[in-house]
Scaffold this active site. Structure first.
Site, PDB file in Angstrom:
ATOM      1  N   ASN A 213      -1.542  47.343  30.603  1.00 24.66           N
ATOM      2  CA  ASN A 213      -1.305  48.100  29.363  1.00 24.66           C
ATOM      3  C   ASN A 213      -2.008  47.453  28.164  1.00 24.66           C
ATOM      4  O   ASN A 213      -2.669  48.138  27.367  1.00 24.66           O
ATOM      5  CB  ASN A 213       0.196  48.201  29.083  1.00 24.66           C
TER       6      ASN A 213
ATOM      7  N   GLU B 120      10.332  35.105  33.982  1.00 25.28           N
ATOM      8  CA  GLU B 120       9.385  34.137  33.424  1.00 25.28           C
ATOM      9  C   GLU B 120       8.935  34.516  32.019  1.00 25.28           C
ATOM     10  O   GLU B 120       8.481  33.656  31.258  1.00 25.28           O
ATOM     11  CB  GLU B 120       8.164  34.010  34.342  1.00 25.28           C
ATOM     12  N   ASN B 121       9.063  35.782  31.661  1.00 20.42           N
ATOM     13  CA  ASN B 121       8.649  36.210  30.320  1.00 20.42           C
ATOM     14  C   ASN B 121       9.520  35.607  29.225  1.00 20.42           C
ATOM     15  O   ASN B 121       9.115  35.579  28.051  1.00 20.42           O
ATOM     16  CB  ASN B 121       8.689  37.732  30.216  1.00 20.42           C
TER      17      ASN B 121
ATOM     18  N   ASP C  52       0.468  46.920  35.668  1.00 18.61           N
ATOM     19  CA  ASP C  52      -0.282  45.884  34.950  1.00 18.61           C
ATOM     20  C   ASP C  52      -1.499  46.505  34.278  1.00 18.61           C
ATOM     21  O   ASP C  52      -2.167  47.368  34.863  1.00 18.61           O
ATOM     22  CB  ASP C  52      -0.728  44.796  35.937  1.00 18.61           C
TER      23      ASP C  52
ATOM     24  N   ARG D 140       7.963  32.855  27.050  1.00 15.96           N
ATOM     25  CA  ARG D 140       6.973  33.171  26.039  1.00 15.96           C
ATOM     26  C   ARG D 140       7.544  32.873  24.646  1.00 15.96           C
ATOM     27  O   ARG D 140       8.736  32.639  24.491  1.00 15.96           O
ATOM     28  CB  ARG D 140       6.563  34.640  26.142  1.00 15.96           C
TER      29      ARG D 140
END
Length: 349
Positions: free
Chosen positions: A50, A95-96, A48, A99
């Site tokens: 980036n 879950e992405n 986590d 988006r």
């Protein structure tokens, strides 16, 4: 002077031949020292930070992700050189997919780039005998990404000494749901009984063979009487004899007790039963869980694998900044806790 410019100057100095030799010698000395103690067999990384790293250094987001991949390459070499057998990384959450479409498309394009980079860095995985496994819901992977996934797996299928688990697309809830479904199927499926001379499959096979034999002989009997063949035997007699008798070559039949199907007892289901159907069933228990960027939650990653002896570390550094110097304190603390656990177990005995 911007932070990015200072970072480039620092990297240039560190990559100079004298500094590079000193750093490599120090790394080898530290890793050799760490290997004298217990070594974790399974380490998980939630990579986590980036995008935040890119924002802080005023560079493009894609460049931040590329630097994150370079950090992954460094971490893999450190882990495998120390003796870690399994490394699991969280690459993409289910879950992405919630988006915006353009963002999901960008993430999938980035996944193809990273998988291609893994193929290009195949010498690192081959050097330590590490094979790639992609864990998650394969049905959710877009068709244009699947060839890259299969290529990465195929490239390292011969490596058996270590494992790189790439969770893509993955959530712990999906993994546990899949494991429970597989357990239910295992305990509700009737066990298959062995075939006997009078089994249903044997009888069905016999009837079908006789029907095919009659159809092949029908052409030769068209010119004869419909009620009687050349041997003077009626069709009814032939049908009865062919469907009720076995061939002379059939094995001698003996009476055998009738076996009834027995389902497994649901009371025998344990945590190990469900674990045997998890994505990491063949991996050792999770020893260390590491998440960077200062966020203190698991985010639906490795929830089933985290057990009472798993050491969880939340680091403030961003993932592209993670290096051996961040990993050393974690490994030392894990070794110290392992020593305390062994002393506690020894005092109980």
């Amino acid at each position: 002077m911007s932070d990015l410019y200072l970072s480039h100057i620092r990297n240039w100095i560190l990559k100079s031949p004298p500094a590079d030799w000193m750093m490599r010698s120090a790394r080898e000395l530290l890793i050799g020292t760490l290997k004298q103690g217990p070594i974790p067999q399974h380490v998980a990384f939630e990579m986590d930070g980036n995008r935040r790293f890119a924002k802080n250094h005023k560079i493009e987001t894609i460049e931040g992700h590329h630097l994150g991949f370079e950090a992954l390459a460094r971490v893999l070499e450190i882990c495998y050189k120390c003796g870690v057998k399994v490394v699991t990384v969280y690459a993409f959450s289910i879950e992405n997919f919630n988006r915006p479409r353009h963002e999901v498309s960008g993430l999938m394009a980035m996944a193809k780039v990273k998988l291609e980079q893994l193929v290009q860095h195949g010498e690192l995985l081959d050097r330590y005998g590490a094979g790639i496994r992609v864990l998650g819901e394969r049905d959710l992977i877009p068709d244009d990404v699947l060839p890259y996934v299969d290529r990465a797996i195929e490239m390292t299928k011969h490596n058996k000494d270590a494992v790189l688990n790439i969770c893509f697309p993955y959530t712990s809830r999906a993994e546990m749901t899949s494991a429970i479904k597989a357990t239910v199927d295992e305990f509700t499926t009737s066990p298959r009984l062995p075939n006997t001379p009078f089994s249903q499959s044997r009888i069905t096979q016999k009837i079908r063979s006789n029907k095919s034999k009659k159809s092949s002989d029908s052409s030769s009997t068209r010119d004869s009487s419909p009620d009687q063949d050349q041997n003077g035997r009626s069709d009814v007699e032939d049908s009865m004899s062919s469907t009720t008798a076995l061939d002379p070559d059939s094995p001698f039949l003996q009476s055998a007790p009738v076996k009834t199907a027995k389902f497994q007892n649901p009371e025998s289901i344990t945590a190990e039963t469900i674990n045997s159907h998890s994505y990491t069933a063949e991996c050792p228990p999770l020893d260390i869980f590491i998440r960077t960027s200062g966020v203190t939650r698991l985010s639906d990653f490795m929830l089933w694998q985290c057990h009472e002896n798993t050491q969880i570390f939340f680091l403030k550094c961003l993932w592209p900044e993670f290096d051996l110097w961040n990993f050393i304190p974690i490994l030392l603390e894990w070794q110290w806790r392992q020593k305390k656990l062994m002393e506690k177990d020894g005092s109980r005995r």
